[in-house]
Design a protein around this motif. Structure first.
Motif, PDB file in Angstrom:
ATOM      1  N   GLU A 194      41.504 -12.922 -37.904  1.00 54.06           N
ATOM      2  CA  GLU A 194      41.806 -12.375 -39.171  1.00 54.06           C
ATOM      3  C   GLU A 194      42.179 -13.491 -40.411  1.00 54.06           C
ATOM      4  OE1 GLU A 194      43.940  -8.633 -39.543  1.00 54.06           O
ATOM      5  OE2 GLU A 194      43.173  -7.915 -37.631  1.00 54.06           O
ATOM      6  N   TYR A 195      41.478 -13.035 -41.529  1.00 59.97           N
ATOM      7  CA  TYR A 195      41.264 -14.214 -42.440  1.00 59.97           C
ATOM      8  C   TYR A 195      41.516 -13.516 -43.765  1.00 59.97           C
ATOM      9  CZ  TYR A 195      39.587 -17.682 -39.354  1.00 59.97           C
ATOM     10  OH  TYR A 195      39.141 -18.728 -38.379  1.00 59.97           O
ATOM     11  N   LEU A 196      41.919 -14.242 -44.846  1.00 57.14           N
ATOM     12  CA  LEU A 196      41.640 -13.901 -46.243  1.00 57.14           C
ATOM     13  C   LEU A 196      40.477 -14.779 -46.873  1.00 57.14           C
ATOM     14  CD1 LEU A 196      45.143 -13.928 -47.764  1.00 57.14           C
ATOM     15  CD2 LEU A 196      43.837 -12.010 -47.198  1.00 57.14           C
ATOM     16  N   LEU A 197      39.461 -14.000 -47.340  1.00 56.85           N
ATOM     17  CA  LEU A 197      38.510 -14.640 -48.174  1.00 56.85           C
ATOM     18  C   LEU A 197      38.578 -14.492 -49.655  1.00 56.85           C
ATOM     19  CD1 LEU A 197      35.056 -13.343 -46.626  1.00 56.85           C
ATOM     20  CD2 LEU A 197      35.629 -15.799 -47.216  1.00 56.85           C
ATOM     21  N   ARG A 198      38.764 -15.763 -50.308  1.00 58.80           N
ATOM     22  CA  ARG A 198      39.149 -16.080 -51.810  1.00 58.80           C
ATOM     23  C   ARG A 198      37.894 -16.372 -52.487  1.00 58.80           C
ATOM     24  NH1 ARG A 198      40.515 -19.835 -55.100  1.00 58.80           N
ATOM     25  NH2 ARG A 198      42.369 -19.404 -56.725  1.00 58.80           N
ATOM     26  N   ALA A 199      37.371 -15.487 -53.417  1.00 56.25           N
ATOM     27  CA  ALA A 199      36.281 -15.949 -54.293  1.00 56.25           C
ATOM     28  C   ALA A 199      36.949 -16.237 -55.486  1.00 56.25           C
ATOM     29  CB  ALA A 199      35.379 -14.761 -54.301  1.00 56.25           C
ATOM     30  N   GLU A 200      36.481 -17.177 -56.266  1.00 58.63           N
ATOM     31  CA  GLU A 200      36.958 -17.559 -57.431  1.00 58.63           C
ATOM     32  C   GLU A 200      35.952 -17.992 -58.491  1.00 58.63           C
ATOM     33  OE1 GLU A 200      40.073 -20.955 -58.042  1.00 58.63           O
ATOM     34  OE2 GLU A 200      38.520 -21.728 -57.775  1.00 58.63           O
ATOM     35  N   ILE A 201      36.105 -17.380 -59.596  1.00 56.52           N
ATOM     36  CA  ILE A 201      35.045 -17.861 -60.978  1.00 56.52           C
ATOM     37  C   ILE A 201      35.912 -18.508 -61.830  1.00 56.52           C
ATOM     38  CG2 ILE A 201      33.652 -17.229 -62.800  1.00 56.52           C
ATOM     39  CD1 ILE A 201      32.582 -14.988 -60.825  1.00 56.52           C
ATOM     40  N   ILE A 202      35.815 -19.596 -62.291  1.00 56.22           N
ATOM     41  CA  ILE A 202      36.917 -20.396 -63.420  1.00 56.22           C
ATOM     42  C   ILE A 202      35.717 -20.427 -64.742  1.00 56.22           C
ATOM     43  CG2 ILE A 202      37.947 -22.378 -63.884  1.00 56.22           C
ATOM     44  CD1 ILE A 202      37.968 -23.234 -61.153  1.00 56.22           C
ATOM     45  N   ALA A 203      36.330 -19.804 -65.666  1.00 55.55           N
ATOM     46  CA  ALA A 203      35.698 -19.648 -67.079  1.00 55.55           C
ATOM     47  C   ALA A 203      36.352 -20.752 -67.745  1.00 55.55           C
ATOM     48  CB  ALA A 203      35.965 -18.254 -67.721  1.00 55.55           C
ATOM     49  N   LEU A 204      35.325 -21.430 -68.387  1.00 52.06           N
ATOM     50  CA  LEU A 204      35.902 -22.692 -68.972  1.00 52.06           C
ATOM     51  C   LEU A 204      35.415 -22.755 -70.511  1.00 52.06           C
ATOM     52  CD1 LEU A 204      34.450 -25.202 -66.399  1.00 52.06           C
ATOM     53  CD2 LEU A 204      36.627 -24.602 -66.646  1.00 52.06           C
ATOM     54  N   HIS A 205      35.309 -21.576 -71.110  1.00 56.35           N
ATOM     55  CA  HIS A 205      34.841 -21.239 -72.500  1.00 56.35           C
ATOM     56  C   HIS A 205      35.991 -21.606 -73.395  1.00 56.35           C
ATOM     57  CE1 HIS A 205      36.505 -17.554 -70.873  1.00 56.35           C
ATOM     58  NE2 HIS A 205      36.606 -17.146 -72.187  1.00 56.35           N
ATOM     59  N   VAL A 206      37.294 -21.734 -73.085  1.00 50.67           N
ATOM     60  CA  VAL A 206      38.317 -22.062 -73.820  1.00 50.67           C
ATOM     61  C   VAL A 206      39.270 -23.178 -73.123  1.00 50.67           C
ATOM     62  CG1 VAL A 206      38.643 -20.063 -75.445  1.00 50.67           C
ATOM     63  CG2 VAL A 206      39.588 -20.017 -73.377  1.00 50.67           C
ATOM     64  N   ALA A 207      38.674 -23.947 -72.298  1.00 48.76           N
ATOM     65  CA  ALA A 207      39.337 -25.011 -71.514  1.00 48.76           C
ATOM     66  C   ALA A 207      39.584 -26.304 -72.091  1.00 48.76           C
ATOM     67  CB  ALA A 207      38.690 -24.996 -70.196  1.00 48.76           C
ATOM     68  N   MET A 208      39.334 -26.347 -73.467  1.00 49.40           N
ATOM     69  CA  MET A 208      39.648 -27.675 -74.009  1.00 49.40           C
ATOM     70  C   MET A 208      41.070 -28.059 -74.138  1.00 49.40           C
ATOM     71  SD  MET A 208      37.367 -25.558 -75.484  1.00 49.40           S
ATOM     72  CE  MET A 208      37.930 -24.824 -76.591  1.00 49.40           C
ATOM     73  N   SER A 209      41.910 -27.329 -73.745  1.00 52.20           N
ATOM     74  CA  SER A 209      43.293 -27.714 -73.691  1.00 52.20           C
ATOM     75  C   SER A 209      44.093 -26.611 -72.617  1.00 52.20           C
ATOM     76  CB  SER A 209      44.079 -27.707 -74.987  1.00 52.20           C
ATOM     77  OG  SER A 209      44.274 -26.331 -75.384  1.00 52.20           O
ATOM     78  N   TYR A 210      45.212 -27.223 -72.078  1.00 54.66           N
ATOM     79  CA  TYR A 210      45.924 -26.303 -70.793  1.00 54.66           C
ATOM     80  C   TYR A 210      47.181 -25.713 -71.451  1.00 54.66           C
ATOM     81  CZ  TYR A 210      48.231 -24.918 -66.572  1.00 54.66           C
ATOM     82  OH  TYR A 210      48.782 -24.394 -65.901  1.00 54.66           O
TER      83      TYR A 210
END
Length: 238
Positions: free
Chosen positions: A163-179
């Protein structure tokens, strides 16, 4: 410079109310149903803190109590499907302003997927797609949107049964100029692999592997970006 600034302002405006979640998985072309076999978060807001345990499987995602686990043969094709709201038609699956990479990880549970919290150095990256065309600034998210919110991965047939966890990820970078700025949209599905092999793939921790200073996390995508390196290291091909 002015055009880049205007693009940034437009992205902020577009992204204000255009969040989304993973709502379906497909196993070898068969739709499993809305929110079936998926750890469902309380809303469609993104995670922005890379040190939070919410980075693992989204908010309230450390337990799969009450979530079913789907059986899949080793080597299966799994499709993930994302939407902004509780509907498949009538709007973009994800906002066109949400540009960034699409990634998939897998982690083997020590016992059942439902009781696995996904903590520690347990995650293997099996898919990653980012900036596809620097000239046109086409991103993996553009392809997902054009495909009605869907992207697919083949589960390596060499992974051991279990048994496993499947982890899908989308990283939206439209406001990623700073953290913090990058928006992490995460969906975890519970699967049981049958058949399989005996591979022991490389692993990372989520949270743990991602850093606020990673060039794939804090980045200005409106400044003539020519290349992009997604966080989490290389893909394991199996």
């Amino acid at each position: 410079m002015k055009l880049a600034f205007l693009a940034t302002l437009a992205a902020v405006a577009i992204g204000a109310n255009a969040h989304f979640t993973m709502q379906y998985i497909w196993v070898n072309g068969a739709d499993q149903g809305q929110n079936v076999d998926i750890r469902v978060p309380p809303n469609n807001n993104p995670v922005t803190d890379v040190t939070s345990t919410d980075l693992t499987c989204n908010v309230n995602g450390l337990s799969g109590a009450g979530v079913s686990t789907v059986s899949i043969p080793a080597g299966s094709n799994i499709t993930f499907e994302w939407h902004q709201h509780d509907q498949r038609t009538g709007e973009d699956a994800i906002s066109a302003g949400h540009k960034g990479p699409v990634q998939v990880y897998i982690a083997k549970a020590p016992s059942t997927a439902a009781t696995f919290d996904g903590q520690g150095t347990v995650w293997t990256k099996i898919y990653s797609s980012g900036l596809l065309n620097a000239q046109s600034q086409e991103w993996a998210t553009d392809v997902v949107n054009a495909n009605n919110g869907k992207h697919s991965v083949v589960i390596p047939s060499s992974l051991p049964a279990g048994e496993y966890l499947l982890r899908a990820e989308i990283i939206a970078l439209h406001v990623a100029m700073s953290y913090p700025g990058a928006q992490f949209y995460i969906g975890c599905a519970q699967v049981k692999i049958t058949g399989g092999g005996s591979a022991n793939p490389p692993k990372i921790a989520l949270p743990g592997a991602y850093k606020s200073t990673d060039p794939g996390i804090t980045v200005n995508i409106y400044n003539n970006l020519q290349s992009y390196t997604a966080p989490g290291g290389p893909v394991w091909s199996g």
